[in-house]
Design an enzyme around this catalytic site. Sequence first.
Site, PDB file in Angstrom:
ATOM      1  N   GLN A  88       9.116  -0.355   0.935  1.00  0.00           N
ATOM      2  CA  GLN A  88       8.864  -1.367   2.041  1.00  0.00           C
ATOM      3  C   GLN A  88       7.705  -2.577   1.580  1.00  0.00           C
ATOM      4  O   GLN A  88       6.645  -2.014   1.207  1.00  0.00           O
ATOM      5  CB  GLN A  88       8.160  -0.615   3.287  1.00  0.00           C
ATOM      6  CG  GLN A  88       9.050   0.680   3.869  1.00  0.00           C
ATOM      7  CD  GLN A  88       8.285   1.746   4.142  1.00  0.00           C
ATOM      8  OE1 GLN A  88       7.967   2.680   3.725  1.00  0.00           O
ATOM      9  NE2 GLN A  88       8.610   2.050   5.635  1.00  0.00           N
ATOM     10  N   HIS A  99       0.125  -0.760  -2.702  1.00  0.00           N
ATOM     11  CA  HIS A  99       0.371  -0.401  -3.915  1.00  0.00           C
ATOM     12  C   HIS A  99       1.886  -0.215  -4.028  1.00  0.00           C
ATOM     13  O   HIS A  99       2.387   0.630  -2.910  1.00  0.00           O
ATOM     14  CB  HIS A  99      -0.239   0.825  -4.272  1.00  0.00           C
ATOM     15  CG  HIS A  99      -0.206   1.051  -5.846  1.00  0.00           C
ATOM     16  ND1 HIS A  99      -1.413   1.453  -6.545  1.00  0.00           N
ATOM     17  CD2 HIS A  99       0.715   0.911  -6.583  1.00  0.00           C
ATOM     18  CE1 HIS A  99      -1.020   1.678  -7.777  1.00  0.00           C
ATOM     19  NE2 HIS A  99       0.539   1.366  -7.772  1.00  0.00           N
ATOM     20  N   HIS A 101       5.262   0.862  -4.013  1.00  0.00           N
ATOM     21  CA  HIS A 101       6.191   2.198  -4.381  1.00  0.00           C
ATOM     22  C   HIS A 101       7.407   2.375  -3.845  1.00  0.00           C
ATOM     23  O   HIS A 101       7.799   1.794  -2.766  1.00  0.00           O
ATOM     24  CB  HIS A 101       5.245   3.373  -3.677  1.00  0.00           C
ATOM     25  CG  HIS A 101       4.981   3.229  -2.318  1.00  0.00           C
ATOM     26  ND1 HIS A 101       3.919   2.463  -1.639  1.00  0.00           N
ATOM     27  CD2 HIS A 101       5.148   4.056  -1.238  1.00  0.00           C
ATOM     28  CE1 HIS A 101       3.918   2.544  -0.448  1.00  0.00           C
ATOM     29  NE2 HIS A 101       4.710   3.526  -0.067  1.00  0.00           N
ATOM     30  N   HIS A 103      10.245   4.881  -2.538  1.00  0.00           N
ATOM     31  CA  HIS A 103      10.432   6.219  -1.779  1.00  0.00           C
ATOM     32  C   HIS A 103      11.803   6.716  -2.405  1.00  0.00           C
ATOM     33  O   HIS A 103      12.781   5.899  -2.363  1.00  0.00           O
ATOM     34  CB  HIS A 103      10.637   6.102  -0.453  1.00  0.00           C
ATOM     35  CG  HIS A 103       9.351   5.928   0.562  1.00  0.00           C
ATOM     36  ND1 HIS A 103       8.522   6.693   1.030  1.00  0.00           N
ATOM     37  CD2 HIS A 103       8.678   4.616   0.784  1.00  0.00           C
ATOM     38  CE1 HIS A 103       7.482   6.188   1.405  1.00  0.00           C
ATOM     39  NE2 HIS A 103       7.544   4.698   1.314  1.00  0.00           N
TER      40      HIS A 103
END
Length: 162
Positions: A88, A99, A101, A103
């Site tokens: 996202q 930050h 990332h 998933h």
Amino acid sequence: MQATEGVILFGQHVIRNTQVFFRSPLSLGLVNLMPIVPGHVLIIPRRPAKRLADLGPAEVADLFQSAVTVSKGLEKYYQAEALTMAVQDGAAAGQTVEHVHVHLLPRKKDDFKRNDEVYDRLEKPDRFWKEHERPRRTEEEMADEAARLSNYFALMLKEELP
């Protein structure tokens, strides 16, 4: 990576090193405080960056190579049939931690009534979840999962060496 003794700053969150299960030169694998499915983990760049475009080419390559490596192991460890990988990138896309990332969610047939429900759950901010819907795990629970995954990945990567 913004770090002090034993912790990593992940956006507005402080993550203990005991929650890290995977390390590459430029990325880390973290267990999730509120996993959507068993084995839902995050891959983050070591250097804090709000958006994917803020990373350099080597960081992007390492981030996604780490995601691929970890996804292979997660599928085997959690006996999954598939995996959802999601980024996202920005608040409008549902990003709640500033930050970058990735998933990674191990998936099984019929784990959701509607397959795309996983994206609805990813997009819903943590503060809107009821405790019984997506409970927060204790530090001990996360450390235990990280230790188990860390051992598993150490063996898996050792077996892959020529």
